[in-house]
Design a protein around this motif. Structure first.
Motif, PDB file in Angstrom:
ATOM      1  N   GLU A   1      14.447  51.989   3.376  1.00  0.00           N
ATOM      2  CA  GLU A   1      13.105  52.369   2.912  1.00  0.00           C
ATOM      3  C   GLU A   1      12.511  51.286   2.003  1.00  0.00           C
ATOM      4  O   GLU A   1      11.324  50.984   2.070  1.00  0.00           O
TER       5      GLU A   1
ATOM      6  N   ARG B   1      11.255  48.556   4.101  1.00  0.00           N
ATOM      7  CA  ARG B   1      10.036  48.972   4.794  1.00  0.00           C
ATOM      8  C   ARG B   1       8.813  48.913   3.870  1.00  0.00           C
ATOM      9  O   ARG B   1       7.756  48.435   4.248  1.00  0.00           O
ATOM     10  N   THR B   2       8.967  49.384   2.626  1.00  0.00           N
ATOM     11  CA  THR B   2       7.830  49.493   1.710  1.00  0.00           C
ATOM     12  C   THR B   2       7.712  48.339   0.725  1.00  0.00           C
ATOM     13  O   THR B   2       6.634  48.104   0.180  1.00  0.00           O
TER      14      THR B   2
END
Length: 184
Positions: free
Chosen positions: A92, A95-96
């Motif tokens: 995550e 991804r961010t």
């Protein structure tokens, strides 16, 4: 770092990877900021801090394995100690571009971090803000920390381009008798 501090008046950290730990190289904090366990030159675990998770997210798989093999110590009831859960958290973050630590090292503290990237896109450091639980909204603070890290990354890229440009324009010294490549 100064901009983040002025915007938040909270603890702002810059950390780098040192083996299997986050090494804190700079810290800004004020009177209003919550006292935290960090200090310049101090080390904290990768899996239980926002800066550590950012550094671990962009590191080679071998560092993830070494961190897990060394043991994911529990510091609070919120510390991530399951390798699968940590792996999902790191995915995550990739991804961010933003990592969060919610009372994982110390009860009552929240932290958000983002990576400072070198010109090739590799992480060189992590920038974070740490504050007291309930004092701020991490989801709103995340983009500010990410933007600050991007700004630092761009500055590094500009400096690298300038250095390359200067080296490309450096005069070439002919080697000859008594010259740099010759001898005396």
């Amino acid at each position: 770092m100064n901009d983040l501090y002025e915007a938040t008046h909270e603890n702002v950290h810059l950390a780098v990877l040192d083996g299997t730990e986050a090494l804190y190289v700079e810290k800004l904090s004020g009177r209003r900021a919550m006292p935290v366990r960090t200090r310049r030159g101090g080390r904290l675990p990768l899996h239980a801090t926002a800066v550590g998770k950012v550094l671990l997210a962009y590191a080679p798989e071998s560092l993830f394995r070494a961190t897990v093999e060394a043991g994911l110590d529990r510091y609070t009831a919120h510390t991530i100690i399951a390798p699968g859960h940590l792996r999902r958290a790191l995915a995550e973050i990739r991804r961010t571009g933003i990592a969060y630590a919610r009372e994982e090292l110390t009860v009552g503290t929240l932290s958000v971090a983002s990576a400072v990237l070198d010109p090739d896109g590799g992480p060189v450091a992590a920038l974070s803000v740490t504050l007291r639980s309930g004092r701020g909204d991490l989801r709103r603070l995340g983009p500010a920390v990410h933007t600050a890290a991007i700004s630092v990354s761009r500055e590094l890229q500009e400096r690298a381009l300038l250095a390359r440009d200067r080296s490309d324009r450096a005069p070439v010294v002919a080697a000859g008798p008594g010259g740099p490549a010759g001898g005396s």
